[in-house]
Design an enzyme around this catalytic site. Structure first.
Site, short mmCIF file in Angstrom:
data_model
loop_
_atom_site.label_atom_id
_atom_site.label_comp_id
_atom_site.label_asym_id
_atom_site.label_seq_id
_atom_site.Cartn_x
_atom_site.Cartn_y
_atom_site.Cartn_z
N TYR A 39 0.82 -1.22 0.00
CA TYR A 39 0.00 0.00 0.00
C TYR A 39 0.85 1.27 0.00
O TYR A 39 0.32 2.37 -0.06
CB TYR A 39 -1.07 -0.02 1.08
CG TYR A 39 -0.67 -0.14 2.54
CD1 TYR A 39 0.28 0.69 3.11
CD2 TYR A 39 -1.31 -1.06 3.37
CE1 TYR A 39 0.60 0.60 4.46
CE2 TYR A 39 -1.01 -1.16 4.72
CZ TYR A 39 -0.04 -0.32 5.26
OH TYR A 39 0.25 -0.41 6.59
N LYS B 1 5.20 4.54 4.67
CA LYS B 1 5.86 3.46 3.91
C LYS B 1 6.26 3.97 2.52
O LYS B 1 7.31 3.58 2.00
CB LYS B 1 4.93 2.25 3.76
CG LYS B 1 4.53 1.57 5.08
CD LYS B 1 5.64 0.72 5.65
CE LYS B 1 5.13 -0.20 6.76
NZ LYS B 1 6.23 -0.83 7.51
C1 HXC Z 1 -7.10 6.30 16.77
C2 HXC Z 1 -5.10 6.17 17.93
C3 HXC Z 1 -5.20 4.76 18.01
C4 HXC Z 1 -6.36 4.14 17.41
C5 HXC Z 1 -3.36 5.37 18.99
N1 HXC Z 1 -3.94 6.50 18.56
N2 HXC Z 1 -4.11 4.29 18.67
N3 HXC Z 1 -6.04 6.93 17.32
N4 HXC Z 1 -7.26 4.95 16.79
N5 HXC Z 1 -6.55 2.82 17.42
C6 HXC Z 1 -3.45 7.87 18.75
C7 HXC Z 1 -3.47 8.23 20.20
O1 HXC Z 1 -4.76 8.63 20.61
C8 HXC Z 1 -2.47 9.38 20.24
O2 HXC Z 1 -3.03 10.57 19.75
C9 HXC Z 1 -1.44 8.95 19.23
O3 HXC Z 1 -2.08 7.98 18.37
C10 HXC Z 1 -0.23 8.33 19.86
O4 HXC Z 1 -0.66 7.26 20.68
P1 HXC Z 1 0.27 6.66 21.82
O5 HXC Z 1 -0.39 5.44 22.32
O6 HXC Z 1 0.66 7.71 22.79
O7 HXC Z 1 1.56 6.35 20.98
P2 HXC Z 1 2.69 5.29 21.20
O8 HXC Z 1 2.68 4.75 22.59
O9 HXC Z 1 3.90 5.92 20.68
O10 HXC Z 1 2.21 4.08 20.24
C11 HXC Z 1 2.38 4.15 18.86
C12 HXC Z 1 1.25 3.43 18.15
C13 HXC Z 1 1.03 2.01 18.71
C14 HXC Z 1 1.55 3.37 16.68
C15 HXC Z 1 -0.03 4.26 18.37
O11 HXC Z 1 -0.08 1.41 18.09
C16 HXC Z 1 2.23 1.16 18.51
O12 HXC Z 1 3.29 1.37 19.09
N6 HXC Z 1 2.16 0.10 17.68
C17 HXC Z 1 3.35 -0.73 17.43
C18 HXC Z 1 3.00 -2.08 17.02
C19 HXC Z 1 2.26 -2.13 15.73
O13 HXC Z 1 1.33 -1.36 15.50
N7 HXC Z 1 2.58 -3.11 14.88
C20 HXC Z 1 1.80 -3.44 13.73
C21 HXC Z 1 2.44 -2.95 12.52
S1 HXC Z 1 1.67 -3.65 11.10
P3 HXC Z 1 -3.67 11.73 20.74
O14 HXC Z 1 -4.11 12.79 19.80
O15 HXC Z 1 -4.79 11.07 21.47
O16 HXC Z 1 -2.54 12.16 21.65
C22 HXC Z 1 2.15 -2.68 9.81
C23 HXC Z 1 1.95 -3.10 8.41
C24 HXC Z 1 0.76 -3.89 8.11
O17 HXC Z 1 2.68 -1.66 10.00
C25 HXC Z 1 0.64 -4.16 6.64
C26 HXC Z 1 -0.38 -5.24 6.32
C27 HXC Z 1 -0.38 -5.64 4.88
#
Ligand code: HXC
Length: 277
Positions: free
Chosen positions: A154, A169
């Protein structure tokens, strides 16, 4: 220059040292294990210490060498310290796998500035932080190296619901191509791998949590299955290895045909047998 790579085999990861970001879980952990199996030393970066320690224990129990270094790729100083630690432990750094990612599904109109920033910071800025920390050392020492960036198809098709990740990406793909040209003269190769949906806890929880969503994802893949982390890890190792010594600036898609679409003029392929001759 740098043609000592000629004739080498995949097994020549022996003696090499790599960093893998997001190396404690999912694709990153599988990559770290595969590189160690092929004889490389691996330093795994991640925010949480426990999965990194578990990975190191796994590698060591299989007779390999690994180092856990907790670090957030968004923090350039933490990344610098991790690369220094890897060098101190293994005496060299030959390359890097930028695998750390952040993602969640949100309609773009609900995405806060902070939500956008969190994902772009991890995916794009994190990849640049790590790439520049490793490459500066390779250039300083006059040594060749390789970088593999984990992206998604994507990056070029776009993806409603994850505009932050898709845009980040795309940035990584463009960074890869730019640096491949800029650093070719140093013998540094940079490539991307674009896996399709891959069976991991992280992506699964974030992107296809329910059985219905899982089915919907599977129905978009002509091969009707998820990728295994082992498949993705093998291809990543290949792109780091000397088998691909003339490959730079490319994206290797491994998505079971997903990005090609599963339908022909709206007819599901399963229905084709019924079509009039
Ligand atoms: C809306 C969201 C949210 C959600 C977080 N936020 N989750 N908004 N819906 N589900 C918002 C929060 O409200 C906040 O904004 C801001 O994002 C930052 O959130 P934090 O939790 O403080 O950030 P942090 O602790 O740094 O976490 C980062 C993250 C988290 C991206 C939000 O999900 C993470 O660390 N994920 C890592 C693991 C991961 O996702 N792996 C999968 C990757 S798969 P506000 O405004 O409220 O402050 C991939 C490819 C897939 O990438 C491809 C498939 C083909």
């Amino acid at each position: 220059m740098h043609n000592h790579y000629r004739g080498a085999t995949l097994e020549s990861l022996t003696g090499r040292a790599y960093l893998v970001t997001g190396g404690g879980t999912g694709i990153g952990a599988a990559v770290a294990l595969r590189l160690a199996e092929l004889g490389a030393s691996v330093t795994v970066l991640g925010r949480r210490k426990e999965p990194l320690d578990e990975l190191v224990a796994k590698v060591e129990s299989a007779g390999g060498a690994a180092l856990a270094h907790p670090a957030d790729v968004r923090d350039p100083a933490a990344v610098e310290a991790a690369v220094e630690a890897a060098e101190a432990r293994f005496g060299r750094v030959d390359g890097l796998v930028n695998n750390a990612a952040g993602n969640f599904v949100a309609p773009a109109e609900n995405l806060s500035a902070n939500g956008w920033r969190a994902v772009v910071d991890i995916v794009l800025n994190g990849a640049f932080n790590c790439t520049s920390a490793v490459a500066r050392r390779l250039i300083r020492d006059g040594r060749p190296g390789a970088v593999v960036n984990v992206v998604a198809t994507y990056a070029w098709t776009g993806h409603p619901g994850t505009v932050h990740s898709a845009a980040a990406k795309a940035g990584v793909v463009s960074m890869t191509k730019t640096l491949a040209v800029e650093w070719a003269r140093y013998g540094i190769r940079l490539n991307c791998i674009a896996p399709g949906p891959t069976e991991t806890d992280g992506a699964g929880a974030a992107l296809w949590a329910s059985p219905e969503e899982r089915e919907r994802v599977l129905s978009s893949v002509p091969m009707r299955r998820f990728a295994s982390t082992t498949e993705v890890a093998g291809l990543t190792a290949l792109l780091l290895s000397d088998r691909t010594s003339y490959v730079t600036g490319t994206v290797l898609t491994a998505d079971g045909g997903q990005s090609l679409g599963g339908q022909i003029y709206g007819t599901p392929v399963e229905e084709l047998a019924k079509a009039r001759r």
